[in-house]
Every structure is written in C-alpha cells, then in structure tokens.
Design a protein around this motif. Structure first.
Motif, PDB file in Angstrom:
ATOM      1  N   HIS A  21       0.847  -1.198   0.000  1.00  0.00           N
ATOM      2  CA  HIS A  21       0.000   0.000   0.000  1.00  0.00           C
ATOM      3  C   HIS A  21       0.884   1.249   0.000  1.00  0.00           C
ATOM      4  N   SER A  79      -4.445 -13.981  -1.804  1.00  0.00           N
ATOM      5  CA  SER A  79      -5.225 -13.420  -0.709  1.00  0.00           C
ATOM      6  C   SER A  79      -4.716 -13.935   0.635  1.00  0.00           C
ATOM      7  N   LYS A  82      -1.251 -12.400   1.471  1.00  0.00           N
ATOM      8  CA  LYS A  82      -1.405 -11.051   2.007  1.00  0.00           C
ATOM      9  C   LYS A  82      -1.942 -11.086   3.441  1.00  0.00           C
ATOM     10  N   ASP A  96      -0.460   0.059   9.723  1.00  0.00           N
ATOM     11  CA  ASP A  96      -0.958   0.278   8.377  1.00  0.00           C
ATOM     12  C   ASP A  96      -1.182   1.769   8.179  1.00  0.00           C
ATOM     13  N   SER A 102     -13.442   3.705   1.837  1.00  0.00           N
ATOM     14  CA  SER A 102     -13.618   2.501   1.026  1.00  0.00           C
ATOM     15  C   SER A 102     -12.944   1.295   1.674  1.00  0.00           C
ATOM     16  N   ARG A 103     -11.722   1.484   2.152  1.00  0.00           N
ATOM     17  CA  ARG A 103     -11.016   0.372   2.816  1.00  0.00           C
ATOM     18  C   ARG A 103     -11.720  -0.014   4.117  1.00  0.00           C
ATOM     19  N   ARG A 106     -14.751  -2.123   3.385  1.00  0.00           N
ATOM     20  CA  ARG A 106     -14.409  -3.477   2.925  1.00  0.00           C
ATOM     21  C   ARG A 106     -13.599  -4.254   3.961  1.00  0.00           C
ATOM     22  N   GLU A 108     -10.570  -3.719   4.977  1.00  0.00           N
ATOM     23  CA  GLU A 108      -9.213  -3.916   4.469  1.00  0.00           C
ATOM     24  C   GLU A 108      -8.222  -3.137   5.317  1.00  0.00           C
ATOM     25  N   TRP A 112      -1.247  -3.662   1.962  1.00  0.00           N
ATOM     26  CA  TRP A 112      -1.071  -4.044   0.554  1.00  0.00           C
ATOM     27  C   TRP A 112      -1.962  -3.197  -0.344  1.00  0.00           C
ATOM     28  N   GLN A 113      -1.556  -3.042  -1.583  1.00  0.00           N
ATOM     29  CA  GLN A 113      -2.484  -2.494  -2.566  1.00  0.00           C
ATOM     30  C   GLN A 113      -3.650  -3.466  -2.682  1.00  0.00           C
ATOM     31  N   ARG A 114      -4.790  -2.931  -2.993  1.00  0.00           N
ATOM     32  CA  ARG A 114      -6.003  -3.732  -3.048  1.00  0.00           C
ATOM     33  C   ARG A 114      -5.896  -4.859  -4.072  1.00  0.00           C
ATOM     34  N   ARG A 115      -5.430  -4.575  -5.210  1.00  0.00           N
ATOM     35  CA  ARG A 115      -5.411  -5.557  -6.292  1.00  0.00           C
ATOM     36  C   ARG A 115      -4.008  -6.102  -6.515  1.00  0.00           C
TER      37      ARG A 115
END
Length: 183
Positions: A21, A79, A82, A96, A102-103, A106, A108, A112-115
């Motif tokens: 991230h 997944s 991570k 973090d 948004s995170r 979800r 999150e 990490w980057q989401r994708r």
C-alpha cells in the motif's frame, strides 16, 4: 466499477505482481522479509504451488507460480499470502496507513495495494520473458548495477542450475524487457 476479468487456467503458470500500500518499503528489512517468507510457506503448505522465479524488492514483488494440475486458485493463494503477512506484520507492531472510507467499508488494512497483477504464461517464450523481467527488476529500479548483486531474487538459483551465466543482464540480453512495465 471495472469490468476486468481474470484468466484462470487449471494447472497454469502465472506471472504475478504484488505491491505494498502506497509503495511502503515493507520488505526493505529482515523482519519484513521474514514475515513474507513465513507467509509464503504457510500458503504453500495448505495450497501447493511451485515458485518458478521470484524477486522481492522493498515495496513489491514479482513471482512466477506453477499450480498443480486441475487447480486455478492463484487468487486464493495471493489473498492468503497477504492475509498471513499482514497479521504477522501488525502483531509485531507494524502499522498500516490511514484507511480510506472505502477500505474501512471493505474491512481492508493499509498494508497491501487492493489488487494484484496477473498474467498467464502462454508458452515457453512468454515464460522466459517474465523470468528475465523478474531477474532484471532490481537493476531496473536502481537497487544494483548487476543482476547477480541482488540477494532477494531467484537469479542465483538459476545460475547454479545453468539457466543463466553469472554475468547475465547486459543491454543486448535485456533489450526485449527494458520497456516492459508489469507493476
């Protein structure tokens, strides 16, 4: 929302890129590398895969994985990788980044980057191009001048196996990959 579709090939060989991230250098120290190695082992024990090639840079990694025949669940493995890394990292006092709405929605973390980026290797030429890119990547990012000098890569294993000469990585050998950007 994106209409991106991932390609799942049972028993496939995949080129994968994971990024931290905000490109935090989480693997720039031994502790981050230790947690990544531990997470890698945990995932591989439960969901087997072969690591064909790998490079771990301070803020991202590239890998080529081959999955067992009939298995196409690379997304699950990533997944879990991570997830395991994040738990160990945060439990040791790692933090973090500030989480967006948004995170938070979800559930999150900001580790990490989401994708992630994935590519199915279509043939031997395609596979060799991705392995070359992996091994050249530390030079591309200015971390070393010679591929051999980077420690956190599978390059030395490839040299021991006779796949590359130790001095591989001159301009002619990497001309086909220097413009590639799979990050």
């Amino acid at each position: 929302m994106s209409d991106y579709r991932r390609w799942y090939v049972p028993g496939g060989t995949y080129f994968l890129t994971l990024v931290t991230h905000e490109r935090r250098p989480l693997f720039g120290n031994r502790l981050g590398l230790k947690y990544l190695r531990s997470a890698w082992r945990l995932v591989r024990q439960r969901w087997p895969f072969e690591t064909v090639a790998l490079v771990v840079l301070p803020d991202h990694l590239h890998a080529v994985w081959s999955l067992p025949s009939g298995d196409d669940r690379y997304s699950l493995r990533l997944s879990k990788l991570k997830e395991h890394f994040t738990r160990m990292f945060l439990a040791s006092g790692g933090t973090d980044r500030q989480l967006s709405d948004s995170r938070l929605q979800r559930r999150e973390r900001g580790v990490w980057q989401r994708r992630f980026w994935e590519h199915v290797c279509r043939d031997e030429r395609d596979l060799q191009e991705k392995v070359d890119y992996i091994h050249w990547n530390p030079v591309k990012h200015g971390l070393v001048e010679h591929v051999w000098d980077y420690r956190w890569s599978s390059f030395r294993r490839f040299v021991r196996l006779g796949e590359y000469p130790r001095g591989w990585g001159n301009a002619a050998e990497v001309a086909h990959i220097t413009k590639a950007n799979w990050e």
